[in-house]
Design a protein around this motif. Structure first.
Motif, PDB file in Angstrom:
ATOM      1  N   UNK A 142      -0.162   0.911 -17.217  1.00  0.00           N
ATOM      2  CA  UNK A 142      -1.560   1.222 -16.973  1.00  0.00           C
ATOM      3  C   UNK A 142      -1.987   0.636 -15.621  1.00  0.00           C
ATOM      4  N   UNK A 143      -1.090   0.711 -14.635  1.00  0.00           N
ATOM      5  CA  UNK A 143      -1.270   0.035 -13.351  1.00  0.00           C
ATOM      6  C   UNK A 143      -1.647   1.010 -12.241  1.00  0.00           C
ATOM      7  N   UNK A 144      -2.309   0.483 -11.222  1.00  0.00           N
ATOM      8  CA  UNK A 144      -2.582   1.235 -10.005  1.00  0.00           C
ATOM      9  C   UNK A 144      -1.576   0.824  -8.937  1.00  0.00           C
ATOM     10  N   UNK A 145      -1.537   1.561  -7.830  1.00  0.00           N
ATOM     11  CA  UNK A 145      -0.635   1.208  -6.736  1.00  0.00           C
ATOM     12  C   UNK A 145      -0.968  -0.170  -6.154  1.00  0.00           C
ATOM     13  N   UNK A 146      -2.238  -0.578  -6.259  1.00  0.00           N
ATOM     14  CA  UNK A 146      -2.642  -1.881  -5.719  1.00  0.00           C
ATOM     15  C   UNK A 146      -1.945  -3.034  -6.435  1.00  0.00           C
ATOM     16  N   UNK A 147      -1.476  -2.805  -7.649  1.00  0.00           N
ATOM     17  CA  UNK A 147      -0.850  -3.871  -8.434  1.00  0.00           C
ATOM     18  C   UNK A 147       0.657  -3.972  -8.225  1.00  0.00           C
ATOM     19  N   UNK A 148       1.213  -3.195  -7.295  1.00  0.00           N
ATOM     20  CA  UNK A 148       2.661  -3.220  -7.025  1.00  0.00           C
ATOM     21  C   UNK A 148       3.059  -4.556  -6.394  1.00  0.00           C
ATOM     22  N   UNK A 149       4.108  -5.154  -6.922  1.00  0.00           N
ATOM     23  CA  UNK A 149       4.527  -6.501  -6.500  1.00  0.00           C
ATOM     24  C   UNK A 149       5.332  -6.460  -5.200  1.00  0.00           C
ATOM     25  N   UNK A 150       5.022  -7.406  -4.290  1.00  0.00           N
ATOM     26  CA  UNK A 150       5.897  -7.676  -3.142  1.00  0.00           C
ATOM     27  C   UNK A 150       6.417  -9.103  -3.284  1.00  0.00           C
ATOM     28  N   UNK A 151       7.581  -9.347  -2.701  1.00  0.00           N
ATOM     29  CA  UNK A 151       8.208 -10.663  -2.765  1.00  0.00           C
ATOM     30  C   UNK A 151       8.652 -11.106  -1.378  1.00  0.00           C
ATOM     31  N   UNK A 152       8.542 -12.386  -1.098  1.00  0.00           N
ATOM     32  CA  UNK A 152       9.235 -12.995   0.045  1.00  0.00           C
ATOM     33  C   UNK A 152      10.198 -14.026  -0.541  1.00  0.00           C
ATOM     34  N   UNK A 153      11.483 -13.729  -0.430  1.00  0.00           N
ATOM     35  CA  UNK A 153      12.498 -14.554  -1.077  1.00  0.00           C
ATOM     36  C   UNK A 153      13.115 -15.545  -0.090  1.00  0.00           C
ATOM     37  N   UNK A 154      13.652 -16.617  -0.618  1.00  0.00           N
ATOM     38  CA  UNK A 154      14.261 -17.674   0.183  1.00  0.00           C
ATOM     39  C   UNK A 154      15.758 -17.427   0.325  1.00  0.00           C
TER      40      UNK A 154
END
Length: 219
Positions: free
Chosen positions: A158-170
């Motif tokens: 029930x998500x919008x595109x605004x809720x898409x996760x981004x990550x910055x990994x180490x």
């Protein structure tokens, strides 16, 4: 089936190294190792149609066209995988660390959603490329070591595109695996008969049978 971090360069979506929007591949469970799909009409002409018919064992072509101008035939892309985003519902620092380590990194530096940071992929491009949510409500227990230890809703959100996760990994980006090559396995002419796709004998939509050289399934 797999996942990766992606960002945009110009108007193109490319691998994002150690930071970007998390795009996941969700597959079916039938262990199919090949793909059945259609032949697009871009650059296709009478000469190509004649060769295609003769390759299928016929004497030549009478007429051809695309499904857009002849809906008495049907096409199927044979797709049983979906490529899309991870929603931030129930996602937290613990989940982000597990996600980064599952992607081959040492851990997470920071994470968020596209609604508060569009430097990797904008919501407009997610819509343009039809990259919808395929994983929602990812919840990882305290002892989880891999995303496979976590619970999530697949292909139900029930998500919008605004809720898409981004990550910055180490850590450094893992070396990408070489993509397997496609091999031509065969082709045929197909049409619909009472809602069922059947062989069309000497007239129908061209369905091409491809398989990857290493036996894996690729989007």
């Amino acid at each position: 089936m797999g996942a990766g971090l992606y960002r945009t360069e110009g108007e193109e979506i490319i691998p994002g190294g150690n930071a970007g929007v998390l795009l996941a591949v969700v597959g079916m469970t039938d262990d199919s190792q090949d793909s059945m799909g259609t032949l697009c009409d871009d650059h296709f002409n009478n000469h190509s149609a004649g060769i295609a018919c003769r390759s299928l064992g016929f004497d030549g072509v009478i007429q051809w066209g695309n499904v857009g101008n002849n809906e008495h035939v049907a096409m199927s892309d044979g797709s049983n995988e979906a490529f899309g985003t991870l929603c931030d519902d129930y996602f937290n620092d613990h989940s982000a660390g597990i996600a980064c380590r599952s992607l081959g990194f040492d851990g997470v530096i920071q994470w968020g959603n596209v609604g508060n940071n569009e430097q990797y992929i904008s919501t407009n491009l997610l819509r343009e490329y039809n990259l919808d949510t395929v994983v929602d409500q990812m919840s990882c227990p305290a002892d989880a070591r891999n995303v496979t230890d976590c619970e999530a809703d697949l292909m139900d959100h029930d998500c919008s595109h605004y809720e898409s996760v981004w990550l910055e990994c180490e850590g450094s980006s893992p070396e990408p695996e070489p993509e397997p090559e496609w091999q031509f396995m065969g082709a045929g002419l197909y049409r619909t008969d009472d809602g069922e796709i059947v062989e069309g004998r000497n007239a129908g939509v061209v369905l091409v049978h491809l398989a990857t050289s290493d036996g894996t399934q690729v989007v």
